[in-house]
Enzyme design. Structure first.
Site, PDB file in Angstrom:
ATOM      1  N   ARG A 250      41.069  34.902  49.621  1.00 14.05           N
ATOM      2  CA  ARG A 250      41.274  34.711  48.182  1.00 14.05           C
ATOM      3  C   ARG A 250      41.824  36.015  47.605  1.00 14.05           C
ATOM      4  O   ARG A 250      41.103  36.990  47.454  1.00 14.05           O
ATOM      5  CB  ARG A 250      39.949  34.330  47.513  1.00 14.05           C
ATOM      6  CG  ARG A 250      39.967  34.473  46.003  1.00 14.05           C
ATOM      7  CD  ARG A 250      38.752  33.875  45.341  1.00 14.05           C
ATOM      8  NE  ARG A 250      37.472  34.401  45.783  1.00 14.05           N
ATOM      9  CZ  ARG A 250      36.914  35.544  45.364  1.00 14.05           C
ATOM     10  NH1 ARG A 250      37.565  36.324  44.517  1.00 14.05           N
ATOM     11  NH2 ARG A 250      35.722  35.892  45.793  1.00 14.05           N
ATOM     12  N   HIS A 254      37.337  35.134  41.890  1.00 15.07           N
ATOM     13  CA  HIS A 254      36.694  33.852  42.168  1.00 15.07           C
ATOM     14  C   HIS A 254      37.078  32.834  41.097  1.00 15.07           C
ATOM     15  O   HIS A 254      37.468  31.712  41.404  1.00 15.07           O
ATOM     16  CB  HIS A 254      35.171  34.031  42.202  1.00 15.07           C
ATOM     17  CG  HIS A 254      34.414  32.753  42.364  1.00 15.07           C
ATOM     18  ND1 HIS A 254      34.402  32.043  43.540  1.00 15.07           N
ATOM     19  CD2 HIS A 254      33.651  32.048  41.493  1.00 15.07           C
ATOM     20  CE1 HIS A 254      33.664  30.951  43.389  1.00 15.07           C
ATOM     21  NE2 HIS A 254      33.202  30.936  42.153  1.00 15.07           N
ATOM     22  N   TYR A 263      33.452  44.372  43.813  1.00 15.39           N
ATOM     23  CA  TYR A 263      32.761  44.135  45.077  1.00 15.39           C
ATOM     24  C   TYR A 263      33.654  44.179  46.321  1.00 15.39           C
ATOM     25  O   TYR A 263      33.166  44.048  47.439  1.00 15.39           O
ATOM     26  CB  TYR A 263      32.003  42.800  45.043  1.00 15.39           C
ATOM     27  CG  TYR A 263      32.835  41.589  44.666  1.00 15.39           C
ATOM     28  CD1 TYR A 263      33.629  40.933  45.601  1.00 15.39           C
ATOM     29  CD2 TYR A 263      32.815  41.101  43.362  1.00 15.39           C
ATOM     30  CE1 TYR A 263      34.382  39.826  45.264  1.00 15.39           C
ATOM     31  CE2 TYR A 263      33.567  39.989  43.006  1.00 15.39           C
ATOM     32  CZ  TYR A 263      34.346  39.345  43.969  1.00 15.39           C
ATOM     33  OH  TYR A 263      35.093  38.254  43.615  1.00 15.39           O
TER      34      TYR A 263
END
Length: 308
Positions: A250, A254, A263
């Site tokens: 990805r 998200h 992160y």
């Protein structure tokens, strides 16, 4: 389980893999490229619309175009899709319109209802609940004597949910004509895949359920096409379900409410950008003598029509 099935290497050259066909008709080869390009263009448009307040939320799929387009393009129009929420490429292959998709992401009461006209269930925001729906639909087709296949689209995070395990076990026991297609994009929001399971791979779990399992390079559109076609044929032949793990990434957040820089590292992003599925496939088509400027022009025109 071995290495992922790969027909096109990251540099665009053909691999030594000889179990699956690459000799698809030129028209199909270029259509796959066009659809991947359109998926990325429309994906970017959806993000912009959300930032402008036109959509309530959006889950981008940049980087996962090959995994979605390849896996869906080989299916029959009567095969049922049970999507999660990041399957823009699959929706485009099925002919679901941007207007219909926009209604869904706007949060209107009728959002997603038109999807069923294309044998596609509305998206499932609750993680993994749709896996059981997919198995139920497959069992119904089985009892009605139909030869349709159902495909449950999952993320790696969904495989950590109990519904997925129940669905896979039921599908295996009943030999339901169902395919569990896991797009392992490495992150379940901010949780990396290595913190979700201790098995050597997600596909390795298939043995525990008594079903076929296979890993595929999710950034290789031809490999995704071939592996899904094989799994669908197996299901139609009464040989039961398959668990496919498509290794992809990805590239964006998200959802539009997420900040992935908190992160994951820039180095990781750069590493995966070098494996971009669209540039890889374009190089392959150029080497095969199939790609022309006309193909790029058709893709651009198609994107413009859909965004209008």
């Amino acid at each position: 389980m071995g290495q992922p099935v790969q027909l096109i290497a990251p540099d665009g050259t053909a691999t030594a893999e000889d179990r699956y066909r690459r000799d698809l008709p030129p028209e199909l080869l270029t259509w796959l490229y066009e659809t991947m390009v359109v998926t990325r263009d429309l994906d970017g448009e959806w993000v912009n619309l959300q930032r402008q307040g036109e959509l309530a939320l959006y889950a981008a799929c940049r980087g996962q175009e090959a995994a979605q387009v390849g896996a869906t393009a080989c299916l029959r129009k009567t095969d049922w899709l049970f999507p999660q929420y990041r399957e823009l490429g699959a929706f485009l292959v099925r002919g679901i319109t941007p207007t219909q998709m926009a209604a869904m992401w706007r949060g209107t009461w009728h959002g997603g209802l038109e999807f069923t006209e294309k044998c596609c269930a509305p998206i499932a925001i609750p993680i993994a609940t749709h896996t059981l729906h997919a198995v139920g639909a497959a069992m119904a087709a089985q009892r009605l004597g139909e030869d349709s296949v159902t495909v449950a689209f999952l993320g790696d995070g969904a495989t950590s949910e109990g519904d997925t395990h129940e669905a896979m076990n039921l599908a295996a026991v009943t030999k339901a004509p169902c395919v569990f297609y896991v797009q392992n994009n490495q992150w379940a929001i901010s949780v990396p895949v290595h913190r979700q399971h201790a098995a050597p791979s997600i596909a390795a779990r298939a043995a525990g359920y008594g079903m076929a399992g296979i890993i595929v390079d999710g950034n290789d559109v031809l490999a995704c096409y071939a592996v899904m076609a094989e799994a669908a044929a197996r299901a139609r032949a009464g040989e039961g379900p398959t668990l496919i793990e498509a290794i992809t990434y990805r590239m964006g957040p998200h959802t539009t409410s997420d900040d992935p820089s908190r992160y994951r590292s820039a180095e990781e992003l750069e590493e995966w950008a070098a494996r971009d599925p669209i540039s890889r496939y374009r190089t392959y088509l150029e080497r095969a003598g199939v790609w022309t400027e006309r193909v790029e022009q058709r893709a651009a025109a198609r994107s413009a029509r859909l965004r209008a």
